[in-house]
Scaffold this active site. Structure first.
Site, PDB file in Angstrom:
ATOM      1  N   ASN A 172      -5.087   7.506   4.210  1.00 48.08           N
ATOM      2  CA  ASN A 172      -4.817   6.784   5.458  1.00 48.08           C
ATOM      3  C   ASN A 172      -3.355   6.934   5.826  1.00 48.08           C
ATOM      4  O   ASN A 172      -2.471   6.597   5.033  1.00 48.08           O
ATOM      5  CB  ASN A 172      -5.136   5.286   5.306  1.00 48.08           C
ATOM      6  CG  ASN A 172      -5.065   4.548   6.627  1.00 48.08           C
ATOM      7  OD1 ASN A 172      -5.986   4.633   7.435  1.00 48.08           O
ATOM      8  ND2 ASN A 172      -3.978   3.852   6.882  1.00 48.08           N
ATOM      9  N   GLU A 173      -3.108   7.479   7.002  1.00 46.13           N
ATOM     10  CA  GLU A 173      -1.748   7.574   7.551  1.00 46.13           C
ATOM     11  C   GLU A 173      -0.714   8.067   6.533  1.00 46.13           C
ATOM     12  O   GLU A 173       0.165   7.315   6.100  1.00 46.13           O
ATOM     13  CB  GLU A 173      -1.300   6.232   8.124  1.00 46.13           C
ATOM     14  CG  GLU A 173      -2.035   5.849   9.381  1.00 46.13           C
ATOM     15  CD  GLU A 173      -1.377   4.680  10.125  1.00 46.13           C
ATOM     16  OE1 GLU A 173      -0.617   3.921   9.515  1.00 46.13           O
ATOM     17  OE2 GLU A 173      -1.636   4.544  11.332  1.00 46.13           O
ATOM     18  N   MET A 227      -1.845 -11.678  11.532  1.00 46.94           N
ATOM     19  CA  MET A 227      -1.410 -11.867  12.918  1.00 46.94           C
ATOM     20  C   MET A 227      -1.794 -10.681  13.818  1.00 46.94           C
ATOM     21  O   MET A 227      -1.363 -10.605  14.963  1.00 46.94           O
ATOM     22  CB  MET A 227       0.108 -12.079  12.971  1.00 46.94           C
ATOM     23  CG  MET A 227       0.594 -13.321  12.264  1.00 46.94           C
ATOM     24  SD  MET A 227      -0.149 -14.816  12.929  1.00 46.94           S
ATOM     25  CE  MET A 227       0.662 -14.919  14.528  1.00 46.94           C
ATOM     26  N   HIS A 228      -2.575  -9.747  13.288  1.00 48.37           N
ATOM     27  CA  HIS A 228      -2.986  -8.562  14.056  1.00 48.37           C
ATOM     28  C   HIS A 228      -4.335  -8.840  14.712  1.00 48.37           C
ATOM     29  O   HIS A 228      -5.301  -9.142  14.025  1.00 48.37           O
ATOM     30  CB  HIS A 228      -3.100  -7.374  13.102  1.00 48.37           C
ATOM     31  CG  HIS A 228      -3.188  -6.038  13.759  1.00 48.37           C
ATOM     32  ND1 HIS A 228      -4.230  -5.681  14.591  1.00 48.37           N
ATOM     33  CD2 HIS A 228      -2.362  -4.968  13.700  1.00 48.37           C
ATOM     34  CE1 HIS A 228      -4.018  -4.431  15.007  1.00 48.37           C
ATOM     35  NE2 HIS A 228      -2.899  -3.987  14.488  1.00 48.37           N
ATOM     36  N   GLU A 274      -1.928  -8.704   7.432  1.00 45.30           N
ATOM     37  CA  GLU A 274      -2.173  -8.447   8.860  1.00 45.30           C
ATOM     38  C   GLU A 274      -2.922  -9.580   9.555  1.00 45.30           C
ATOM     39  O   GLU A 274      -3.623  -9.366  10.537  1.00 45.30           O
ATOM     40  CB  GLU A 274      -2.895  -7.101   9.017  1.00 45.30           C
ATOM     41  CG  GLU A 274      -1.985  -5.964   8.591  1.00 45.30           C
ATOM     42  CD  GLU A 274      -2.591  -4.582   8.715  1.00 45.30           C
ATOM     43  OE1 GLU A 274      -3.808  -4.462   8.959  1.00 45.30           O
ATOM     44  OE2 GLU A 274      -1.832  -3.605   8.553  1.00 45.30           O
ATOM     45  N   TRP A 322       3.263  -5.879  13.406  1.00 42.59           N
ATOM     46  CA  TRP A 322       4.305  -5.218  12.616  1.00 42.59           C
ATOM     47  C   TRP A 322       5.577  -4.841  13.371  1.00 42.59           C
ATOM     48  O   TRP A 322       6.539  -4.402  12.759  1.00 42.59           O
ATOM     49  CB  TRP A 322       3.738  -3.974  11.940  1.00 42.59           C
ATOM     50  CG  TRP A 322       2.883  -3.101  12.823  1.00 42.59           C
ATOM     51  CD1 TRP A 322       1.522  -3.136  12.898  1.00 42.59           C
ATOM     52  CD2 TRP A 322       3.308  -2.096  13.745  1.00 42.59           C
ATOM     53  NE1 TRP A 322       1.070  -2.211  13.815  1.00 42.59           N
ATOM     54  CE2 TRP A 322       2.147  -1.556  14.347  1.00 42.59           C
ATOM     55  CE3 TRP A 322       4.561  -1.594  14.129  1.00 42.59           C
ATOM     56  CZ2 TRP A 322       2.199  -0.547  15.311  1.00 42.59           C
ATOM     57  CZ3 TRP A 322       4.614  -0.592  15.097  1.00 42.59           C
ATOM     58  CH2 TRP A 322       3.439  -0.077  15.675  1.00 42.59           C
ATOM     59  N   CYS A 363      11.540  10.647  -7.019  1.00 44.23           N
ATOM     60  CA  CYS A 363      11.117  10.300  -8.377  1.00 44.23           C
ATOM     61  C   CYS A 363      11.264  11.517  -9.308  1.00 44.23           C
ATOM     62  O   CYS A 363      11.540  12.631  -8.858  1.00 44.23           O
ATOM     63  CB  CYS A 363       9.664   9.830  -8.349  1.00 44.23           C
ATOM     64  SG  CYS A 363       8.540  11.073  -7.688  1.00 44.23           S
ATOM     65  N   ARG A 418       0.835  -1.199   0.000  1.00 47.72           N
ATOM     66  CA  ARG A 418       0.000   0.000   0.000  1.00 47.72           C
ATOM     67  C   ARG A 418       0.871   1.251   0.000  1.00 47.72           C
ATOM     68  O   ARG A 418       2.090   1.156   0.124  1.00 47.72           O
ATOM     69  CB  ARG A 418      -0.945   0.000   1.209  1.00 47.72           C
ATOM     70  CG  ARG A 418      -0.217   0.015   2.541  1.00 47.72           C
ATOM     71  CD  ARG A 418      -1.200   0.064   3.709  1.00 47.72           C
ATOM     72  NE  ARG A 418      -0.502  -0.152   4.970  1.00 47.72           N
ATOM     73  CZ  ARG A 418      -1.104  -0.213   6.151  1.00 47.72           C
ATOM     74  NH1 ARG A 418      -2.413  -0.071   6.244  1.00 47.72           N
ATOM     75  NH2 ARG A 418      -0.406  -0.414   7.250  1.00 47.72           N
ATOM     76  N   GLU A 461      -7.463   4.772  15.441  1.00 50.15           N
ATOM     77  CA  GLU A 461      -7.172   3.344  15.556  1.00 50.15           C
ATOM     78  C   GLU A 461      -6.513   3.111  16.909  1.00 50.15           C
ATOM     79  O   GLU A 461      -5.467   3.687  17.191  1.00 50.15           O
ATOM     80  CB  GLU A 461      -6.213   2.896  14.442  1.00 50.15           C
ATOM     81  CG  GLU A 461      -6.754   3.118  13.042  1.00 50.15           C
ATOM     82  CD  GLU A 461      -5.781   2.652  11.948  1.00 50.15           C
ATOM     83  OE1 GLU A 461      -4.790   1.971  12.263  1.00 50.15           O
ATOM     84  OE2 GLU A 461      -6.028   2.995  10.782  1.00 50.15           O
TER      85      GLU A 461
HETATM   86  C1  GAL Z   1      -2.043   1.314  10.932  1.00 51.70           C
HETATM   87  C2  GAL Z   1      -2.839   1.347   9.654  1.00 51.70           C
HETATM   88  C3  GAL Z   1      -3.869   0.234   9.595  1.00 51.70           C
HETATM   89  C4  GAL Z   1      -3.264  -1.056  10.041  1.00 51.70           C
HETATM   90  C5  GAL Z   1      -2.717  -0.895  11.425  1.00 51.70           C
HETATM   91  C6  GAL Z   1      -2.130  -2.161  11.993  1.00 51.70           C
HETATM   92  O1  GAL Z   1      -0.784   1.859  10.758  1.00 51.70           O
HETATM   93  O2  GAL Z   1      -3.505   2.566   9.481  1.00 51.70           O
HETATM   94  O3  GAL Z   1      -4.363   0.123   8.286  1.00 51.70           O
HETATM   95  O4  GAL Z   1      -2.265  -1.428   9.140  1.00 51.70           O
HETATM   96  O5  GAL Z   1      -1.696   0.065  11.396  1.00 51.70           O
HETATM   97  O6  GAL Z   1      -1.611  -1.935  13.282  1.00 51.70           O
END
Ligand code: GAL
Length: 648
Positions: A142-143, A364-365, A362, A322, A154, A104, A314
């Site tokens: 997002n982020e 494992m999240h 993800e 991660w 580039c 992404r 979040e």
């Molecule tokens: C954030 C992100 C989410 C997801 C999450 C996992 O950085 O916005 O999409 O990847 O981490 O912890």
């Protein structure tokens, strides 16, 4: 009224689960649901083949169940067909390698064609859902910056940067002078001769790098602004928000947030500790809780960016996937993090994610539910929070008495030329913040152009690029002010000021930095009794009116003051920072309330929230007054304990 939310991906699950998911969210006390930030390939599987039936239905089901929706623009995940149409939209890293499709955030903020595509998809979505009654807020992208994606080397960035420089300097000569290009024969005669500051033999000119940092930050601002202006037009009255991240420094969040209604951020305390924690002993002690000040710092920073309005978009619900290691939070931590966010003024805490995905990156999240849909511990804790917040009296994150100044360009300037391998500007600022917190203070984090009226004390830990006007506004505030090392040590062109550091501060505090030194790990410049400097020490020349407050064992000044202004000539260790602050807070007529190990407090009148980040129970009696009423928790805080009191 504090509100709970959740991040949900209807496109990941069979349609026949959606209604039950929605009903269970409502039952859990959740009222907001964020959707669709990564759904571009399902919204437009091929150019102009728009498929909205699924999103219409998802919004309808969620909305009718009683949930309000935060809808996102899907621009963090451009689909494959789009990348194939314009492969030069991909970002290039500092080593000159293209960053490919397959995860992404594979785009360059400088690419005009991609920006147009983002406008197009945002307009389509905004026209379709902008006035939908269920949709109360929009998240852009997002982020920004996640996975190191702010900077791109580039072709689009190169030509954009050249144009930007031409506008800024008007002539190559002016640029040569500003950057000091006579050094090493770096002079140019045409803006087209300027490259990006990567892949040079040794370091590129710091002035060149600083301008590239500014250019890059402005691209994020523009990118966001383009979406915001479309949303403002087609989605009137809805809050527009972006989800920032922890310790992300490569664009100016105050500038991006200026176009938003609310600043939000994504809080992953244990993942962050693994990445940014102090040292191994610290990481082990706090491995199931996170750093005791990291979350608070970002709540305060982003509340400042959002001009008082903060959400947590979040919230970590359990182990993440991660970080290098991903320990299980102590039972109770999800609850603690949630209450702590509300205590710092968050209007919303939204958990990531409703259900753990059994597939892809993800898997494992954790989520609030396991992949088989059985409720996980995070859900129990979220439900507990929803019951508890319902019973709390209203409280406001009103203005604190202390401001801590945070300036992104100053951090860029130092990170470009640290002059000491471990001079990490963020860590230095964060050190001062931690010292304030251990002294029981509630803090506002503000930009350099803030209105400082009403603050009793202002901490300016790191402002190498201090302008004359910031200095004057600070001086006029009448507050007790502490300046950290390197204040006023650089001009806007990353040069040493004519009058030497601390530049504009000299008009008010007559000191001059004669020499600076960085110190090897473990090396200290010690005072007689007050603590020591580590990593960085400055040798000062004092004018008549400046007096030494703390000196080292060779009687060299370490901390000096004149009236309400104090200068700290190095990176203080914890003891020295606390001693300086105690003195200054006392002069400001403020009370110091040392929290003791692992405990932290946050006052949000009439409430005080006390949290225990440590792996042992802690007694908080010293933080609870005689007439105070305990609303939640107890004097003795268990591991992951939260106590909320109403102050007498
Ligand atoms: C954030 C992100 C989410 C997801 C999450 C996992 O950085 O916005 O999409 O990847 O981490 O912890």
């Amino acid at each position: 009224m504090p509100t709970l939310g959740v991040c949900y991906y209807p496109e990941h699950w069979p349609r026949d689960m959606w209604a039950d998911d929605a009903a269970r969210m409502v039952e859990a006390g959740i009222s907001l649901v964020r959707i669709a930030e990564f759904a571009w390939s399902r919204l437009e599987p091929a150019r102009d083949e728009l498929q909205f039936d699924w999103l219409d239905e998802a919004i309808d089901i969620l909305g009718k169940a009683g949930l309000k929706i935060i809808l996102c623009t899907p621009t963090a995940t451009p689909p494959k067909w789009l990348v194939d149409e314009m492969p030069d939209m991909l970002a290039v890293n500092a080593q000159g390698q293209t960053r490919h499709f397959g995860s992404r955030r594979h785009y360059s903020f400088s690419h005009a064609g991609y920006r147009d595509e983002c406008r197009r998809i945002t307009t389509i979505l905004a026209k379709r859902y902008g006035r939908n009654d269920h949709v109360v807020a929009w998240q852009t992208d997002n982020e920004y910056g996640c996975h190191d994606t702010t900077v791109s080397y580039c072709d689009a960035a190169r030509s954009g940067f050249r144009d930007w420089l031409a506008r800024r300097y008007q002539s190559p000569d002016a640029l040569n002078r500003a950057w000091g290009n006579v050094f090493w024969s770096m002079e140019v005669t045409d803006f087209a001769q300027i490259d990006l500051p990567n892949l040079t033999v040794t370091e590129a000119n710091p002035a060149h790098r600083l301008d590239f940092a500014r250019y890059t930050s402005e691209r994020v601002v523009d990118f966001n602004k383009a979406q915001v202006s479309i949303l403002r037009k087609h989605a009137p009255g809805r809050d527009i928000v972006h989800n920032f991240m922890g310790r992300t420094l490569d664009f100016d969040h105050f500038d991006v947030a200026a176009d938003l209604d609310v600043a939000s951020w994504d809080s992953y305390p244990i993942g962050f500790l693994e990445q940014f924690g102090r040292d191994e002993a610290w990481k082990n002690w706090y491995m199931r809780a996170g750093d005791p000040d990291f979350q608070a710092f970002h709540h305060d920073l982003y509340r400042g960016c959002g001009r008082g309005r903060l959400w947590v978009m979040e919230q970590q619900p359990g182990p993440v996937n991660w970080a290098p290691w991903n320990p299980d939070p102590h039972p109770g931590m999800v609850q603690l993090w949630s209450h702590e966010a509300f205590a710092h003024g968050a209007e919303v805490v939204s958990y990531f994610r409703w259900r753990q995905a059994p597939f892809a990156q993800e898997q494992m999240h954790t989520g609030l539910n396991r992949p088989d849909n059985s409720p996980d511990r995070g859900l129990d804790e979220a439900m507990q929070v929803s019951r508890e917040i319902a019973d709390l009296p209203p409280a406001a994150a009103q203005k604190a008495r202390i401001a801590l100044l945070f300036d992104y360009p100053s951090i860029w300037a130092t990170d470009i030329q640290p002059q000491g391998a471990d001079f990490d500007a963020f860590a230095h600022i964060f050190g001062w913040y931690g010292a304030l917190r251990r002294l029981g203070q509630s803090i506002d984090i503000v930009p350099a152009d803030a209105n400082f009226d009403g603050y009793s004390a202002i901490i300016v830990p790191h402002l190498p690029m201090m302008s004359e006007s910031t200095m004057e506004t600070l001086a006029e505030s009448g507050a007790q002010i502490v300046f950290g090392p390197r204040t006023g040590s650089r001009t806007t062109n990353h040069a040493i000021p004519d009058n030497l550091p601390p530049g504009p501060l000299q008009h008010h505090l007559p000191i001059r930095v004669q020499r600076v030194e960085s110190l090897r790990p473990g090396a200290l410049v010690e005072s007689h009794h007050d603590g020591a400097m580590q990593r960085w020490f400055e040798h000062l020349d004092l004018g008549n009116e400046a007096k030494t407050v703390v000196s080292d064992r060779d009687d060299r000044p370490m901390v000096v003051a004149k009236g309400n202004l104090t200068y700290c000539a190095g990176w203080p260790n914890d003891q020295l920072a606390e001693n300086i602050l105690r003195r200054v807070l006392k002069s400001a007529g403020m009370t110091v309330e040392p929290t003791g190990d692992d405990l932290r407090i946050r006052d949000h009148i009439p409430l005080r929230t006390i949290v225990n980040y440590g792996p042992r129970p802690r007694d908080a009696s010293h933080l609870i007054g005689k007439g105070d009423t305990i609303l939640i928790g107890s004097r003795e805080l268990p591991v992951a304990g939260v106590t909320i009191i109403k102050r007498a």
